[in-house]
Design a protein around this motif. Structure first.
Motif, PDB file in Angstrom:
ATOM      1  N   GLY A 278      76.312 -79.917 -10.996  1.00  0.00           N
ATOM      2  CA  GLY A 278      76.960 -79.282  -9.856  1.00  0.00           C
ATOM      3  C   GLY A 278      78.201 -78.485 -10.190  1.00  0.00           C
ATOM      4  N   VAL A 279      78.319 -78.023 -11.441  1.00  0.00           N
ATOM      5  CA  VAL A 279      79.476 -77.231 -11.849  1.00  0.00           C
ATOM      6  C   VAL A 279      79.003 -75.986 -12.580  1.00  0.00           C
ATOM      7  CG1 VAL A 279      81.033 -79.212 -12.027  1.00  0.00           C
ATOM      8  CG2 VAL A 279      79.698 -78.535 -14.025  1.00  0.00           C
ATOM      9  N   THR A 280      79.937 -75.059 -12.796  1.00  0.00           N
ATOM     10  CA  THR A 280      79.647 -73.846 -13.553  1.00  0.00           C
ATOM     11  C   THR A 280      80.630 -73.705 -14.706  1.00  0.00           C
ATOM     12  OG1 THR A 280      81.130 -72.458 -12.232  1.00  0.00           O
ATOM     13  CG2 THR A 280      78.836 -72.704 -11.444  1.00  0.00           C
ATOM     14  N   PHE A 281      80.257 -72.906 -15.681  1.00  0.00           N
ATOM     15  CA  PHE A 281      81.154 -72.663 -16.808  1.00  0.00           C
ATOM     16  C   PHE A 281      82.448 -72.019 -16.325  1.00  0.00           C
ATOM     17  CE2 PHE A 281      82.913 -70.237 -20.308  1.00  0.00           C
ATOM     18  CZ  PHE A 281      82.814 -71.123 -21.377  1.00  0.00           C
ATOM     19  N   ALA A 282      82.330 -71.043 -15.433  1.00  0.00           N
ATOM     20  CA  ALA A 282      83.519 -70.351 -14.931  1.00  0.00           C
ATOM     21  C   ALA A 282      84.436 -71.317 -14.189  1.00  0.00           C
ATOM     22  CB  ALA A 282      83.116 -69.204 -14.014  1.00  0.00           C
ATOM     23  N   GLY A 283      83.841 -72.243 -13.426  1.00  0.00           N
ATOM     24  CA  GLY A 283      84.632 -73.218 -12.697  1.00  0.00           C
ATOM     25  C   GLY A 283      85.375 -74.159 -13.625  1.00  0.00           C
ATOM     26  N   LEU A 284      84.723 -74.590 -14.702  1.00  0.00           N
ATOM     27  CA  LEU A 284      85.366 -75.477 -15.669  1.00  0.00           C
ATOM     28  C   LEU A 284      86.483 -74.754 -16.403  1.00  0.00           C
ATOM     29  CD1 LEU A 284      82.328 -77.406 -17.172  1.00  0.00           C
ATOM     30  CD2 LEU A 284      83.885 -78.100 -15.352  1.00  0.00           C
ATOM     31  N   GLU A 285      86.252 -73.507 -16.750  1.00  0.00           N
ATOM     32  CA  GLU A 285      87.293 -72.731 -17.421  1.00  0.00           C
ATOM     33  C   GLU A 285      88.507 -72.579 -16.512  1.00  0.00           C
ATOM     34  OE1 GLU A 285      86.954 -69.053 -20.385  1.00  0.00           O
ATOM     35  OE2 GLU A 285      86.606 -68.467 -18.302  1.00  0.00           O
ATOM     36  N   ASP A 286      88.262 -72.377 -15.224  1.00  0.00           N
ATOM     37  CA  ASP A 286      89.357 -72.270 -14.265  1.00  0.00           C
ATOM     38  C   ASP A 286      90.119 -73.594 -14.173  1.00  0.00           C
ATOM     39  OD1 ASP A 286      90.641 -70.601 -12.091  1.00  0.00           O
ATOM     40  OD2 ASP A 286      90.039 -72.346 -10.906  1.00  0.00           O
ATOM     41  N   ALA A 287      89.398 -74.712 -14.214  1.00  0.00           N
ATOM     42  CA  ALA A 287      90.041 -76.028 -14.141  1.00  0.00           C
ATOM     43  C   ALA A 287      90.910 -76.291 -15.370  1.00  0.00           C
ATOM     44  CB  ALA A 287      88.988 -77.117 -14.006  1.00  0.00           C
ATOM     45  N   VAL A 288      90.419 -75.883 -16.544  1.00  0.00           N
ATOM     46  CA  VAL A 288      91.200 -76.055 -17.772  1.00  0.00           C
ATOM     47  C   VAL A 288      92.456 -75.188 -17.701  1.00  0.00           C
ATOM     48  CG1 VAL A 288      91.218 -75.614 -20.257  1.00  0.00           C
ATOM     49  CG2 VAL A 288      89.243 -76.724 -19.206  1.00  0.00           C
ATOM     50  N   ARG A 289      92.322 -73.966 -17.215  1.00  0.00           N
ATOM     51  CA  ARG A 289      93.496 -73.092 -17.046  1.00  0.00           C
ATOM     52  C   ARG A 289      94.523 -73.750 -16.120  1.00  0.00           C
ATOM     53  NH1 ARG A 289      89.928 -68.285 -16.998  1.00  0.00           N
ATOM     54  NH2 ARG A 289      90.527 -66.989 -18.788  1.00  0.00           N
ATOM     55  N   ARG A 290      94.025 -74.296 -15.017  1.00  0.00           N
ATOM     56  CA  ARG A 290      94.919 -74.919 -14.038  1.00  0.00           C
ATOM     57  C   ARG A 290      95.674 -76.098 -14.667  1.00  0.00           C
ATOM     58  NH1 ARG A 290      91.300 -77.693 -10.395  1.00  0.00           N
ATOM     59  NH2 ARG A 290      91.457 -79.254 -12.045  1.00  0.00           N
ATOM     60  N   ASP A 291      94.950 -76.980 -15.350  1.00  0.00           N
ATOM     61  CA  ASP A 291      95.588 -78.155 -15.951  1.00  0.00           C
ATOM     62  C   ASP A 291      96.615 -77.750 -17.011  1.00  0.00           C
ATOM     63  OD1 ASP A 291      94.007 -79.680 -14.322  1.00  0.00           O
ATOM     64  OD2 ASP A 291      92.583 -80.252 -15.880  1.00  0.00           O
ATOM     65  N   ARG A 292      96.254 -76.749 -17.819  1.00  0.00           N
ATOM     66  CA  ARG A 292      97.178 -76.299 -18.852  1.00  0.00           C
ATOM     67  C   ARG A 292      98.404 -75.640 -18.228  1.00  0.00           C
ATOM     68  NH1 ARG A 292      94.712 -73.092 -23.763  1.00  0.00           N
ATOM     69  NH2 ARG A 292      96.576 -73.941 -24.760  1.00  0.00           N
ATOM     70  N   ALA A 293      98.206 -74.901 -17.121  1.00  0.00           N
ATOM     71  CA  ALA A 293      99.328 -74.252 -16.446  1.00  0.00           C
ATOM     72  C   ALA A 293     100.333 -75.295 -15.975  1.00  0.00           C
ATOM     73  CB  ALA A 293      98.818 -73.431 -15.256  1.00  0.00           C
ATOM     74  N   PHE A 294      99.848 -76.351 -15.327  1.00  0.00           N
ATOM     75  CA  PHE A 294     100.751 -77.402 -14.858  1.00  0.00           C
ATOM     76  C   PHE A 294     101.469 -78.058 -16.029  1.00  0.00           C
ATOM     77  CE2 PHE A 294      97.833 -77.783 -10.991  1.00  0.00           C
ATOM     78  CZ  PHE A 294      98.706 -77.072 -10.179  1.00  0.00           C
ATOM     79  N   GLN A 295     100.746 -78.278 -17.141  1.00  0.00           N
ATOM     80  CA  GLN A 295     101.362 -78.928 -18.294  1.00  0.00           C
ATOM     81  C   GLN A 295     102.435 -78.046 -18.917  1.00  0.00           C
ATOM     82  OE1 GLN A 295     100.630 -82.245 -19.566  1.00  0.00           O
ATOM     83  NE2 GLN A 295     102.647 -81.666 -20.334  1.00  0.00           N
ATOM     84  N   PHE A 296     102.130 -76.754 -19.088  1.00  0.00           N
ATOM     85  CA  PHE A 296     103.106 -75.825 -19.662  1.00  0.00           C
ATOM     86  C   PHE A 296     104.373 -75.764 -18.800  1.00  0.00           C
ATOM     87  CE2 PHE A 296      99.530 -73.289 -21.839  1.00  0.00           C
ATOM     88  CZ  PHE A 296      99.800 -73.873 -23.059  1.00  0.00           C
ATOM     89  N   LEU A 297     104.176 -75.670 -17.484  1.00  0.00           N
ATOM     90  CA  LEU A 297     105.328 -75.569 -16.588  1.00  0.00           C
ATOM     91  C   LEU A 297     106.116 -76.876 -16.562  1.00  0.00           C
ATOM     92  CD1 LEU A 297     103.681 -73.624 -13.634  1.00  0.00           C
ATOM     93  CD2 LEU A 297     105.371 -72.739 -15.245  1.00  0.00           C
ATOM     94  N   ARG A 298     105.410 -77.990 -16.634  1.00  0.00           N
ATOM     95  CA  ARG A 298     106.090 -79.291 -16.633  1.00  0.00           C
ATOM     96  C   ARG A 298     106.929 -79.447 -17.903  1.00  0.00           C
ATOM     97  NH1 ARG A 298     101.821 -81.971 -16.015  1.00  0.00           N
ATOM     98  NH2 ARG A 298     101.804 -81.934 -13.754  1.00  0.00           N
ATOM     99  N   ASP A 299     106.381 -78.979 -19.046  1.00  0.00           N
ATOM    100  CA  ASP A 299     107.128 -79.076 -20.298  1.00  0.00           C
ATOM    101  C   ASP A 299     108.359 -78.169 -20.300  1.00  0.00           C
ATOM    102  OD1 ASP A 299     105.295 -80.888 -21.233  1.00  0.00           O
ATOM    103  OD2 ASP A 299     104.204 -79.462 -22.478  1.00  0.00           O
TER     104      ASP A 299
END
Length: 345
Positions: A278-299
């Motif tokens: 029930g997922v797509t490659f584009a959706g997973l890539e977007d999720a990884v971007r989102r998680d990394r964005a929060f981590q970068f900003l938190r750091d």
């Protein structure tokens, strides 16, 4: 079939630690529940319960000693066979660590490692399986893994490299000062995660005497063994794809065909498996971007334009639009709110 135990070679340095504490080898063997000749075979696997029993004994006898340092000093990368030879024949430390995060599962299918590499920093995270909750309680086992990582980086590069930051998710203990002296940095104890960080120059340190062509061949063989054993297949295809994407220095550099190749399947098969979940490659890539964005900003270590580049956006405004979609606010405002929460805590 996925192995449910550790490779026997991981016990060699732990036995060395035990003997340095004066524990008779016969008692070490009895604790592990293996005979000497069987434990010496490189293809033998030993249950995780044996590792827990062995570490419990080591801590009972030498818990006031810097067991992590003793372990790190006993480890030679090539002692673990194929995985070790991949590491010593990688072109640089960053590549060596990226490869280790993938193929460590050949040695220890339960413990997970993750590398996050940017233009300014190199970060390695250790993720313990919930089944191994005994390890943080004993304190020394996960500490030993991170200290050994630092020591191995020094061996591989030939540089007396010190991390800029190291975190342990357990309290300080009697030997913490000795551990910090070995690392050359003050450790953060009672942290929220197990991790080690270094500056970006660390990732570029060349591996001494590496045969890069041989390393590439050995890495391909290790990946083939992972696929044959089905180690990564025990997790969902979604998790496997997210792991591959998250390990890249810059999100968006890999297309579906690249990820499929790394997972030893065809692109069509990968896309079909993702649709079934029930997922797509584009959706997973977007999720990884989102998680990394929060981590970068938190750091708080990178300017927003650099974060935008590392996340694969064409410019900061594209990053800002995506971040508003993820969070309902701008990167700067979110970062300010996090700072306010941290200050209140």
């Amino acid at each position: 079939m996925r192995p449910q135990a550790l490779l026997s070679s991981l016990f060699r340095p732990l036995f060395h630690v035990g003997e340095s504490l004066g524990i008779p080898r016969a008692l070490l063997l009895e604790t592990v529940g293996e005979e000497e000749d069987r434990l010496a075979r490189p293809d033998v696997r030993v249950p995780y319960t044996a590792l827990e029993r062995l570490w419990t004994l080591l801590v009972q006898v030498g818990g006031t000693e810097a067991l992590a340092v003793r372990l790190a000093q006993a480890v030679e990368p090539t002692h673990v066979g194929l995985v070790g030879y991949v590491l010593v024949n990688s072109p640089d430390l960053g590549t060596s660590l990226q490869r280790y995060c993938r193929i460590n599962a050949l040695l220890d299918p339960r413990t997970k490692w993750r590398v996050l590499q940017t233009d300014r920093a190199l970060r390695v995270e250790l993720h313990l399986d919930p089944l191994d909750a005994w390890a943080p309680r004993l304190q020394h086992p996960p500490e030993g893994l991170l200290v050994t990582l630092v020591s191995s980086a020094r061996l591989l590069s030939g540089e007396d490299w010190n991390p800029t930051r190291i975190c342990f998710a357990h309290p300080r203990h009697a030997a913490s000062a000795a551990v910090e002296d070995f690392l050359g940095v003050t450790a953060e104890y009672d942290a929220s995660a197990y991790l080690v960080e270094g500056d970006a120059a660390a990732a570029r340190l060349p591996i001494r005497h590496a045969d890069i062509e041989l390393g590439n061949l050995l890495h391909a063989r290790a990946e083939a063994e992972l696929a044959q054993l089905g180690i990564h297949e025990t997790r969902s295809w979604r998790e496997q794809v997210e792991e591959v994407l998250a390990a890249q220095p810059r999100t968006g550099d890999l297309v579906p065909a690249d990820v499929a190749s790394r997972l030893a399947v065809s692109e069509r098969t990968l896309q079909r498996r993702l649709r079934e979940e029930g997922v797509t490659f584009a959706g997973l890539e977007d999720a990884v971007r989102r998680d990394r964005a929060f981590q970068f900003l938190r750091d708080g270590l990178l300017p927003h334009f650099e974060i935008a580049f590392l996340l694969g956006f064409s410019d900061p405004s594209a990053f800002a639009r995506a971040f508003r979609r993820w969070s309902g606010t701008t990167p700067g405002h979110w970062q300010q709110e996090q700072g306010a929460k941290d200050g209140a805590a």
